[in-house]
Every structure is written in structure tokens, then in C-alpha cells.
Design an enzyme around this catalytic site. Structure first.
Site, short mmCIF file in Angstrom:
data_model
loop_
_atom_site.label_atom_id
_atom_site.label_comp_id
_atom_site.label_asym_id
_atom_site.label_seq_id
_atom_site.Cartn_x
_atom_site.Cartn_y
_atom_site.Cartn_z
N CYS A 85 -1.87 -2.94 7.63
CA CYS A 85 -1.76 -3.83 6.47
C CYS A 85 -0.46 -4.62 6.43
O CYS A 85 -0.46 -5.78 6.02
CB CYS A 85 -2.02 -3.05 5.19
SG CYS A 85 -3.75 -2.53 5.09
N LYS A 122 -7.07 -5.05 -3.01
CA LYS A 122 -7.80 -5.62 -1.87
C LYS A 122 -8.72 -4.57 -1.26
O LYS A 122 -8.46 -3.38 -1.37
CB LYS A 122 -6.81 -6.14 -0.82
CG LYS A 122 -5.89 -5.05 -0.30
CD LYS A 122 -4.83 -5.58 0.63
CE LYS A 122 -3.95 -4.49 1.15
NZ LYS A 122 -4.63 -3.45 1.95
N ASP A 168 0.78 -1.25 0.00
CA ASP A 168 0.00 0.00 0.00
C ASP A 168 0.82 1.30 0.00
O ASP A 168 0.53 2.22 0.78
CB ASP A 168 -0.97 0.02 1.20
CG ASP A 168 -1.97 -1.14 1.19
OD1 ASP A 168 -1.92 -1.95 0.24
OD2 ASP A 168 -2.79 -1.24 2.11
C1 VGL Z 1 -4.62 0.48 5.79
C2 VGL Z 1 -6.21 1.29 7.21
C3 VGL Z 1 -7.18 1.19 6.23
C4 VGL Z 1 -3.18 0.13 5.58
C5 VGL Z 1 -5.56 0.37 4.80
O1 VGL Z 1 -2.73 0.09 4.42
O2 VGL Z 1 -2.49 -0.15 6.59
N1 VGL Z 1 -4.95 0.93 7.00
N2 VGL Z 1 -6.83 0.72 5.02
#
Ligand code: VGL
Ligand code: ZN
Length: 202
Positions: A155, A110, A12
Site C-alpha cells: 500500500c 479503500k 494503513d
Molecule cells: C495491504 C495487502 C492487502 C497493505 C492491504 O496495507 O499494504 N496489503 N491489503
């Protein structure tokens, strides 16, 4: 070069998790030079991308009266309600422009099902619905995964814990991650990672 049995999984590294983004992680973009260099060492490079419809149930905006960063109960357990982030097709959902994406062979998206969040690169937050990454790694003969990216305590940690539970050797490069650290989430993640036998590297 690492052995062909090792994969690098970059979690991410998207605009919304970097300074100026909708769910900015402090110093999130500071990891990018390190990650870009690391990519050269791995023959198998996977990127993940948080990828939510605007109607996603993890967004506080879709729960009238709920404040961002509050916790709600979902059928699969407690769920933090986040600011709206990484909406499919938006600039916030795009990879940070400084991230070298060309060397990656696989991008796993995702969190696209409105009713369930997905922190882990392997399973959604119900801990049952697979993303397909396990099959990809196994059919490529991968036995060891190295993880880095955003956010350490969500994540990245969930992905590393699932990797270990699936029988992969897992290493998190802590210097190549940054955390959200909400209500002790970083301390909790560190404890769980240690208990699961995940190597915390630098
Ligand atoms: C994430 C919160 C919501 C992350 C993704 O990438 O850690 N955290 N969505
Ligand atoms: Zn998300």
C-alpha cells in the site's frame, strides 16, 4: 513545521497489519512512535484505512481451494489472495491504539468494493477508480506528499507511485514503514519507486 504545500499520508496503521493481527507485518507497530512525532511537522495529515467487506475478492477464503498468499487473475490483472483482514467495523480494521489519529483531517477508506482490491490511497487496483484523495490534496494546495506506514511494498509503494504519476513530489520515509516482502515484492517496489522519481528518505 513543513510548508502548507506538504502533506503527510499515513498508510494503513491498523491492528491487522501489526503483530497479532490477521495480516501482521513484522515489527509493524515499531513505526508508531516515529509517525506520532512526524505528525507535529505537517499541517495536512491524511490517514488511510484498509476497509474490506467480508465478501471481498482479495480474500483467499472467498476462493474455494485457494491458499493465502497465492496469486489469482482478476479482470484488472494479477491479485495476491490475502488472509481475511481489515473487515469493515472489526477491531482488526481499527487504527492501532497507539497511533495519534486526532490530528488527521482526512481518513480515506479503500478496498470497500467487493470486486476490486485497493492498495493505493489514490486509485483502486484497476488503476482507474479514484478514491478522491487526489482532489482533496489539490484543493488544499498540496504539491508534495510524504508517505509512511504499512506495508512498504504494497500500500505504501502503490500510493507513492500513483502520487508521482499524478505529478506530486513524493517521498517515502523508509524507516517509518515495514514490508510484507512476498516473493521479492520489496525489491520490485524499490526498483519501481526509484524509476518513478520517488525520494526514498529516512
Ligand atoms: C495491504 C495487502 C492487502 C497493505 C492491504 O496495507 O499494504 N496489503 N491489503
Ligand atoms: Zn487489504
Amino acid at each position: 513545521m513543513r510548508p502548507a504545500t506538504e502533506a503527510l499520508i499515513l498508510i494503513d496503521v491498523q491492528n491487522d497489519f501489526c503483530p497479532g493481527g490477521a495480516l501482521a507485518v513484522a515489527d509493524g507497530d515499531a513505526i508508531i512512535p516515529r509517525i506520532n512525532a512526524l505528525i507535529n511537522d505537517f499541517a495536512c495529515v491524511v490517514l488511510t484505512q484498509d476497509w474490506h467487506p467480508a465478501s471481498h475478492s482479495s480474500f483467499a477464503a472467498n476462493h474455494p481451494g485457494a491458499a493465502p498468499f497465492s496469486v489469482t487473475q482478476m479482470p484488472y490483472g494479477p491479485q495476491v489472495l490475502w488472509p481475511t483482514h481489515c473487515v469493515i467495523g472489526t477491531d482488526g480494521a481499527a487504527f492501532h491504539p497507539a497511533l495519534r489519529t486526532d490530528p488527521a483531517q482526512m481518513v480515506i477508506r479503500k478496498g470497500f468494493r467487493p470486486e476490486v482490491d485497493s492498495y493505493s490511497a489514490f486509485f483502486e487496483n484497476d488503476h482507474r477508480t479514484p478514491t478522491g484523495l487526489e482532489g482533496y490534496l489539490r484543493t488544499r494546495g498540496i504539491t508534495h506528499v510524504t508517505l509512511a506506514g504499512l506495508a512498504t511494498d504494497y500500500c505504501v509503494a502503490y500510493s507513492a507511485l500513483d502520487a508521482a504519476a499524478l505529478g506530486f513530489q513524493a517521498t517515502v520515509l523508509m524507516d517509518a514503514c515495514r514490508a510484507i516482502d512476498l516473493n521479492g515484492s520489496m525489491a520490485e517496489a524499490t526498483t519501481k519507486l526509484h524509476a518513478a522519481g520517488v525520494t526514498l528518505g529516512h
